[in-house]
Enzyme design. Structure first.
Site, mmCIF file in Angstrom:
data_model
loop_
_atom_site.group_PDB
_atom_site.id
_atom_site.type_symbol
_atom_site.label_atom_id
_atom_site.label_comp_id
_atom_site.label_asym_id
_atom_site.label_seq_id
_atom_site.Cartn_x
_atom_site.Cartn_y
_atom_site.Cartn_z
ATOM 1 N N GLU A 189 -5.751 -6.315 9.890
ATOM 2 C CA GLU A 189 -5.354 -5.951 8.522
ATOM 3 C C GLU A 189 -5.207 -7.218 7.674
ATOM 4 O O GLU A 189 -4.781 -8.273 8.151
ATOM 5 C CB GLU A 189 -4.062 -5.115 8.528
ATOM 6 C CG GLU A 189 -3.854 -4.423 7.187
ATOM 7 C CD GLU A 189 -2.831 -3.287 7.211
ATOM 8 O OE1 GLU A 189 -2.152 -3.086 8.233
ATOM 9 O OE2 GLU A 189 -2.731 -2.600 6.160
ATOM 10 N N HIS B 225 -4.384 -9.081 14.732
ATOM 11 C CA HIS B 225 -4.480 -7.856 13.925
ATOM 12 C C HIS B 225 -5.417 -8.108 12.749
ATOM 13 O O HIS B 225 -5.313 -9.128 12.064
ATOM 14 C CB HIS B 225 -3.070 -7.491 13.445
ATOM 15 C CG HIS B 225 -2.970 -6.236 12.650
ATOM 16 N ND1 HIS B 225 -3.890 -5.216 12.704
ATOM 17 C CD2 HIS B 225 -2.021 -5.820 11.766
ATOM 18 C CE1 HIS B 225 -3.515 -4.238 11.897
ATOM 19 N NE2 HIS B 225 -2.397 -4.590 11.316
ATOM 20 N N TYR C 61 10.685 -0.174 8.305
ATOM 21 C CA TYR C 61 9.351 -0.561 8.759
ATOM 22 C C TYR C 61 8.831 0.438 9.801
ATOM 23 O O TYR C 61 7.680 0.885 9.730
ATOM 24 C CB TYR C 61 9.380 -1.981 9.328
ATOM 25 C CG TYR C 61 8.002 -2.563 9.427
ATOM 26 C CD1 TYR C 61 7.417 -3.180 8.324
ATOM 27 C CD2 TYR C 61 7.259 -2.472 10.588
ATOM 28 C CE1 TYR C 61 6.128 -3.692 8.390
ATOM 29 C CE2 TYR C 61 5.983 -2.979 10.663
ATOM 30 C CZ TYR C 61 5.425 -3.593 9.562
ATOM 31 O OH TYR C 61 4.142 -4.085 9.626
ATOM 32 N N ASP D 179 -3.351 -8.528 5.477
ATOM 33 C CA ASP D 179 -2.158 -9.361 5.270
ATOM 34 C C ASP D 179 -2.040 -10.425 6.362
ATOM 35 O O ASP D 179 -1.274 -11.385 6.212
ATOM 36 C CB ASP D 179 -0.873 -8.525 5.168
ATOM 37 C CG ASP D 179 -0.736 -7.483 6.254
ATOM 38 O OD1 ASP D 179 -1.752 -7.029 6.804
ATOM 39 O OD2 ASP D 179 0.417 -7.094 6.554
ATOM 40 N N ASP E 286 2.383 -6.491 14.005
ATOM 41 C CA ASP E 286 3.296 -5.750 13.115
ATOM 42 C C ASP E 286 4.526 -5.201 13.846
ATOM 43 O O ASP E 286 5.554 -4.937 13.205
ATOM 44 C CB ASP E 286 2.554 -4.575 12.473
ATOM 45 C CG ASP E 286 1.663 -5.008 11.320
ATOM 46 O OD1 ASP E 286 2.014 -5.971 10.622
ATOM 47 O OD2 ASP E 286 0.614 -4.382 11.126
ATOM 48 N N HIS F 89 -0.568 -0.899 14.999
ATOM 49 C CA HIS F 89 -0.859 0.412 14.455
ATOM 50 C C HIS F 89 -2.324 0.568 14.040
ATOM 51 O O HIS F 89 -2.671 1.584 13.416
ATOM 52 C CB HIS F 89 0.061 0.674 13.239
ATOM 53 C CG HIS F 89 -0.229 -0.232 12.060
ATOM 54 N ND1 HIS F 89 -0.442 0.281 10.796
ATOM 55 C CD2 HIS F 89 -0.381 -1.559 11.930
ATOM 56 C CE1 HIS F 89 -0.685 -0.702 9.951
ATOM 57 N NE2 HIS F 89 -0.641 -1.817 10.613
ATOM 58 N N HIS G 16 0.806 -1.227 0.000
ATOM 59 C CA HIS G 16 0.000 0.000 0.000
ATOM 60 C C HIS G 16 0.844 1.285 0.000
ATOM 61 O O HIS G 16 0.715 2.154 0.846
ATOM 62 C CB HIS G 16 -1.107 0.007 1.058
ATOM 63 C CG HIS G 16 -0.712 -0.210 2.499
ATOM 64 N ND1 HIS G 16 0.282 0.488 3.120
ATOM 65 C CD2 HIS G 16 -1.233 -1.031 3.440
ATOM 66 C CE1 HIS G 16 0.364 0.107 4.386
ATOM 67 N NE2 HIS G 16 -0.550 -0.820 4.597
ATOM 68 N N HIS H 265 5.863 -9.965 10.396
ATOM 69 C CA HIS H 265 6.656 -9.837 9.169
ATOM 70 C C HIS H 265 8.137 -9.972 9.531
ATOM 71 O O HIS H 265 8.580 -9.419 10.540
ATOM 72 C CB HIS H 265 6.488 -8.456 8.522
ATOM 73 C CG HIS H 265 5.093 -8.104 8.125
ATOM 74 N ND1 HIS H 265 4.478 -8.634 7.024
ATOM 75 C CD2 HIS H 265 4.206 -7.237 8.663
ATOM 76 C CE1 HIS H 265 3.259 -8.111 6.901
ATOM 77 N NE2 HIS H 265 3.068 -7.272 7.895
HETATM 78 FE FE1 FEO Z 1 -0.903 -3.848 9.748
HETATM 79 FE FE2 FEO Z 1 1.128 -6.312 8.534
HETATM 80 O O1 FEO Z 1 -0.469 -5.381 8.772
#
Ligand code: FEO
Length: 401
Positions: free
Chosen positions: A85, A83, A196, A87, A168, A149, A29, A229
């Site tokens: 989100e 989380h 990051y 991903d 994250d 976040h 993104h 990640h």
């Molecule tokens: Fe906030 Fe890796 O997603």
């Protein structure tokens, strides 16, 4: 490659990494990801078998295959979603359908947000900050990390193994065959973590400071820190936490970042002259042309800078598009404690420098001067002013130490 090529990696007595490696990702993104990414998920083999997070939807089969290398996926009792989100939750509905877990846990905000993503009824159980969940022989403890976040973000701690699953936080976009921090070169590790932080966590630096205080108070024994990640931290846990504290402080440094785009090299000439003035004043300088620098790389350079100077030509009475782009991006990241200046060349209107000046002022940047402008191609006088601006900012930065 068949699905059986995907293996889980044992990372502690009761935990396996069962995530996915996205070697091809080049944009997240708007954040350039030249090294790809990973979507980490973890399987906890308690009496109640628990999956911590899932992966991006297109990697569902990879996740299931890695789980299947350890256990039959239908044996999973619980799923914890740290989380919302996509991903990390993208394949959650499919995984729920495939394994039919007894329960799916998320934070209070996760329970609100997940159904809004998938527009289907999901049976979710909210867990409160500090609450625990028994897996029979093991215990999970939940830590709310709201706005680190997203509103739903939380950490999960496996008490018996000393493993903290941090969503994250402490992550990086890096596709690699290595799973642990000590298997990677220091440069790769710290560049990845800084990039990051700058692009994902910087706006929430105040909350990062509070989180660091909370972790200190909780004093949890930590053997592994497992972000969603990048590599798992096992050898440098103290170092990555200290770096987060440093990045969150955003102390003013003697480093200047000059960002510009140019039409006929005139704004570039000003950028270079300002850079010379800063360098001769004793300041470390990065000059970044937006023709070849992704916005996320600019953000990373700004993370440890004391000054930000932005140059734009005027195009059709307006900012140059790439400059508008980077300003919008940086404004959202809310960097603090910066000194700054605007500059640029123009033909007749010259509105762009004023616009840069206004935006940077609105960002809370301590501006030096009212914006340096030069008509058409800078002459010796204009270049001397640019050099002097660099020297003035360098002197002001040095005066702060
Ligand atoms: Fe906030 Fe890796 O997603």
């Amino acid at each position: 490659m068949t699905k059986t090529a995907y293996r889980a990696v044992k990372i502690s007595e009761h935990v396996y990494w069962v995530g996915a490696i996205d070697w091809s990702l080049r944009d997240f993104h708007g954040y350039a990801t030249p090294h790809g990414s990973t979507y980490n998920a973890f399987l906890v083999l308690g009496e109640k078998i628990t999956l911590i997070d899932t992966v991006k939807s297109q990697f569902k089969d990879e996740l299931l295959a890695r789980i299947a290398s350890v256990i039959d996926p239908t044996k999973i009792d619980y799923i914890v979603s740290n989380h919302t989100e996509m991903d990390h939750s993208g394949c959650l509905p499919d995984i729920i359908a495939a394994v039919k877990p007894e329960k799916v846990f998320a934070s209070v905000n996760g329970v609100k947000g997940l159904p809004q993503h998938f527009r289907q009824g999901l049976e979710l159980t909210a867990v409160a900050d500090g609450s625990t969940l028994s897996l029979g022989n093991l215990t999970l403890q939940f830590l709310e990390t709201k706005m680190l976040h997203w509103p739903d973000s939380m950490f999960t701690y496996l008490q018996e193994d000393g493993v903290l699953f941090t969503s994250d936080a402490f992550g990086m976009h890096l596709a690699s065959s290595e799973r642990f921090d000590d298997e990677l070169a220091e440069e790769t590790l710290w560049e990845g973590a800084a990039t990051y932080y700058a692009n994902i966590l910087l706006p929430y630096s105040g909350l990062v400071q509070k989180l660091a205080e909370k972790l200190t108070q909780l004093n949890l024994p930590l053997k592994l820190v497992c972000p969603d990640h990048g590599p798992i931290w096992r050898s440098r846990i103290g170092q990555i936490v200290r770096r987060y504290v440093t990045w969150a402080e955003q102390k003013r440094t003697n480093k200047a970042v000059i960002v510009f785009d140019t039409m006929w090299h005139s704004t570039e000439m000003l950028a270079r002259a300002i850079g010379e003035g800063l360098t001769d004043g004793g300041t470390e300088v990065k000059v970044l042309s937006l023709a070849g620098t992704p916005r996320s790389e600019v953000a990373t350079h700004v993370l440890d800078a004391g000054a930000l100077l932005i140059g734009s030509p005027t195009l059709n009475n307006n900012l140059f598009p790439t400059v508008a782009d980077v300003l919008t991006y940086l404004k959202g990241l809310r960097p603090r404690n910066l000194m700054g200046a605007a500059f640029g060349s123009y033909g007749w209107g010259g509105e762009a420098v004023k616009q840069v000046q206004e935006i940077m002022t609105g960002m809370g940047i301590e501006m030096v001067g009212d914006g340096l402008r030069a008509q058409y191609v800078p002459d010796e006088e204009a270049l001397a002013k640019a050099y002097a601006l660099g020297q003035e900012i360098s002197a002001k930065l040095l005066a702060k130490f």
